[in-house]
Write an enzyme that holds these catalytic residues in place. Structure first.
Site, short mmCIF file in Angstrom:
data_model
loop_
_atom_site.label_atom_id
_atom_site.label_comp_id
_atom_site.label_asym_id
_atom_site.label_seq_id
_atom_site.Cartn_x
_atom_site.Cartn_y
_atom_site.Cartn_z
N ALA A 70 0.80 -1.23 0.00
CA ALA A 70 0.00 0.00 0.00
C ALA A 70 0.84 1.28 0.00
CB ALA A 70 -0.98 -0.02 1.18
N ARG A 73 -5.61 -0.19 -9.11
CA ARG A 73 -5.92 -1.18 -8.07
C ARG A 73 -6.89 -0.53 -7.08
NH1 ARG A 73 -1.40 -4.78 -5.51
NH2 ARG A 73 -3.22 -6.12 -5.34
N ASP A 102 -3.57 -3.08 3.93
CA ASP A 102 -3.80 -2.29 2.71
C ASP A 102 -4.88 -1.24 2.91
OD1 ASP A 102 -2.37 -3.43 0.05
OD2 ASP A 102 -2.58 -4.98 1.56
#
Length: 350
Positions: free
Chosen positions: A52, A93, A242
């Site tokens: 992340a 993403r 994340d």
């Protein structure tokens, strides 16, 4: 030891991004130069850069690449192009909140200057902010390591899942930062690294990072974790994150939820390490966290070889969500959140 830089900006305002192609590890350390926003998008999507915090940094630098050649001076033209670039990067993403946080931050930083600066000056401001995000992440990771190191005792066995080391951040990592800091303080311990199917980030990346730093590590299949816990070899579990919802529910690499359930069953503390930028306080619980669905071939063609019959149905979520009730504490650069509650999260993050 100085570990390779996961991602870096090379040159001045007309420079480019250089990153480690993590799909080539552990057998080769290959650097990839990205000179366009499309190349950054592809690097994020294909996991050449992952984790992340590192995704957030890559996205911020990708914005600069996307705006470098823009020279339009018409009123509103720069703002429109910037929105086009950031919206494009948002599609790479969906789960890692640092990506969206970094893009929002760049947009907010530059907004007051749209009508006051030239396109070149505006792009320089974007670069300065992207580099600031990188440097802040470096400092946050070091502080996470310092705060969490006391959890690691001499002779302890520690389990980690996926990769939350320097490869996932600007430097040092989150979960692995705790281990690196404890080792630097002179403690000896043993790490068990889940392989982390289907893309094997634990096997390919975590074991490589730990070996680079001389930390004792044993690789296990994901399905072995319960047995290793039952044998008493593991006294602590620590993972990265994340996205973390306001109540502490935590999205991390698929399989993390199962590890947390196993830890609870064996009365083993389960900790999460993450910077404040990984929290999404706009989401009340983890039920609202979007979960990325990835290519079925990641399962049916592991490491390029077909391992399942043609036509088989595949379900391939990249992440799962661990409920806050299973998390003993969340280690952030602003302090330890323990117990994990909405009130404690808001108090710690300010």
């Amino acid at each position: 030891m100085n570990a390779p830089r996961t991602i870096a900006w090379i040159g001045g305002a007309d420079g480019h991004v250089r990153l480690i192609d993590q799909t080539q590890l552990p057998t080769e350390v290959v650097y990839r130069d990205c000179r366009t926003v499309e190349e950054i998008w592809e690097a994020i999507r294909s996991l050449r850069v992952r984790g992340a915090p590192a995704i957030g940094i890559a996205a911020a630098m990708g914005v600069v690449l996307g705006m470098q050649k823009f020279v339009g001076r018409e009123r509103g033209a720069y703002a429109a192009k910037l929105k086009e670039v950031t919206n494009y990067l948002r599609t790479s993403r969906p789960t890692a909140v640092n990506l969206f946080w970094a893009l929002d931050r760049l947009e907010k930083t530059i907004r007051p200057f749209f009508e006051q600066r030239t396109p070149a000056e505006l792009t320089r401001l974007l670069l300065d902010e992207a580099l600031a995000i990188e440097e802040e992440d470096r400092r946050m990771c070091r502080e996470i390591g310092r705060i969490g190191a006391s959890l690691i005792a001499d002779g302890q066995g520690v389990l980690t899942h996926c990769n939350a080391g320097g490869l996932a951040t600007a430097d040092y990592g989150t979960a692995l930062a705790v281990l690196f800091a404890a080792a630097e303080q002179g403690r000896t311990f043993h790490v068990f690294a889940d392989e982390t199917r289907p893309l094997l980030q634990g096997a390919r990346l975590t074991t490589w990072e730990l070996q680079q730093r001389g930390i004792d590590v044993t690789l296990i299949c994901d399905s072995m974790a319960a047995q290793v816990m039952k044998e008493g070899r593991i006294k602590l579990v620590i993972t990265g994150a994340d996205r973390i919802a306001a109540n502490g529910d935590t999205a991390n690499k698929i399989g993390t939820y199962g590890v947390a359930l196993l830890a609870q069953a064996h009365q083993i503390p389960f900790y999460v390490a993450a910077p404040s930028s990984t929290f999404d306080l706009s989401l009340a619980t983890g039920d609202a966290i979007p979960i990325e669905q990835r290519d079925p071939r990641e399962i049916t063609h592991g490491l390029g070889r077909q391992i399942a019959p043609d036509g088989v149905k595949v379900y391939n979520p990249a992440f799962d969500v661990t409920p806050a009730r299973l998390i003993s504490g969340i280690i952030t650069e602003r302090g330890m959140i323990q117990p994990v509650t909405t009130a404690n999260i808001r108090a710690t993050l300010g």
